[in-house]
Enzyme design. Structure first.
Site, PDB file in Angstrom:
ATOM      1  N   GLY A  69      -9.828  17.540 -13.426  1.00 47.91           N
ATOM      2  CA  GLY A  69      -9.638  18.861 -14.008  1.00 47.91           C
ATOM      3  C   GLY A  69     -10.341  19.953 -13.232  1.00 47.91           C
ATOM      4  O   GLY A  69      -9.830  21.072 -13.108  1.00 47.91           O
ATOM      5  N   CYS A  70     -11.499  19.643 -12.699  1.00 46.75           N
ATOM      6  CA  CYS A  70     -12.263  20.643 -11.938  1.00 46.75           C
ATOM      7  C   CYS A  70     -11.562  20.980 -10.631  1.00 46.75           C
ATOM      8  O   CYS A  70     -11.601  22.130 -10.176  1.00 46.75           O
ATOM      9  CB  CYS A  70     -13.681  20.140 -11.687  1.00 46.75           C
ATOM     10  SG  CYS A  70     -14.568  19.836 -13.231  1.00 46.75           S
ATOM     11  N   ASN A  71     -10.911  19.997 -10.037  1.00 43.88           N
ATOM     12  CA  ASN A  71     -10.127  20.252  -8.826  1.00 43.88           C
ATOM     13  C   ASN A  71      -8.971  21.206  -9.133  1.00 43.88           C
ATOM     14  O   ASN A  71      -8.714  22.147  -8.379  1.00 43.88           O
ATOM     15  CB  ASN A  71      -9.576  18.945  -8.258  1.00 43.88           C
ATOM     16  CG  ASN A  71     -10.655  18.029  -7.715  1.00 43.88           C
ATOM     17  OD1 ASN A  71     -11.804  18.413  -7.559  1.00 43.88           O
ATOM     18  ND2 ASN A  71     -10.276  16.787  -7.439  1.00 43.88           N
ATOM     19  N   ALA A  74     -10.416  24.790  -9.829  1.00 44.06           N
ATOM     20  CA  ALA A  74     -10.832  25.460  -8.593  1.00 44.06           C
ATOM     21  C   ALA A  74      -9.610  25.906  -7.789  1.00 44.06           C
ATOM     22  O   ALA A  74      -9.561  27.042  -7.285  1.00 44.06           O
ATOM     23  CB  ALA A  74     -11.718  24.545  -7.762  1.00 44.06           C
TER      24      ALA A  74
END
Length: 194
Positions: A69-71, A74
């Site tokens: 999810g963080c990828n 970002a």
């Protein structure tokens, strides 16, 4: 290895999907913070107060660089960075990652792509100042590159801060891309009020 990556993704996506009821609320004042940050792989000293002199700041907390999810989040911020800038807003991502991990993440063309900085909150003090939950990391969790994550996690929550240092919007409980979309709607609304 795939099961380890799946377990990490499941843990990070479910553990931090909903915002804390204790998080700062709209209208709350935000204290200044300074942190070591990285932009396009180069470390520098970030100051919220200095950024607020230029306009609103989107402070987005995320669990860890190089996780599913963080990828996505970002990458979505990077793709929309010009729209945030056109609305007069600065973006800063904050996680408990080390500055070394963030130097890689900030320049990675698939994620931050050198479009906005990410700051290291290794001890979780910045996240706690926003009244977010900070959880200890679990042993054996690996990122999407297969590297063990050896830090804690702040919950995924985005704050839009006005130049006078107050919270205009709190965005949480959404999928990563939707989180970015809502932040963009918020900064465009602030820009339209000028």
């Amino acid at each position: 290895m795939k099961s380890s990556l799946f377990a990490a993704a499941a843990l990070l996506s479910t553990a931090f999907a909903m915002p804390s009821f204790a998080a700062l609320k709209e209208g709350d004042a935000v204290g200044n913070f300074k942190a070591q940050a990285s932009l396009a792989g180069k470390s520098f000293d970030f100051s919220l107060a200095d950024s607020l002199k230029k306009g609103p700041v989107v402070v987005y907390f995320y669990p860890s660089a190089y996780t599913g999810g963080c990828n996505v989040q970002a990458h979505t911020f990077a793709v929309n960075a010009d729209q945030f800038a056109a609305a007069g807003a600065t973006i800063i991502g904050v996680s408990l990652d080390s500055i070394a991990r963030l130097n890689d993440f900030s320049k990675d063309p698939e994620y931050c792509a050198g479009k906005f900085p990410v700051a290291s909150d290794a001890d979780g003090k910045i996240a706690k100042s926003f009244e977010l939950n900070v959880k200890d990391g679990a042993a054996g969790i690996k990122d999407t590159r297969g590297i063990e994550i050896n830090h804690g996690f702040a919950e995924r929550t985005t704050f839009v801060i006005t130049p006078d240092g107050k919270v205009a919007n709190v965005i949480g409980g959404l999928a990563p891309a939707a989180n970015v979309e809502q932040a963009l709607v918020a900064v465009k609304a602030l820009s339209a009020k000028k």
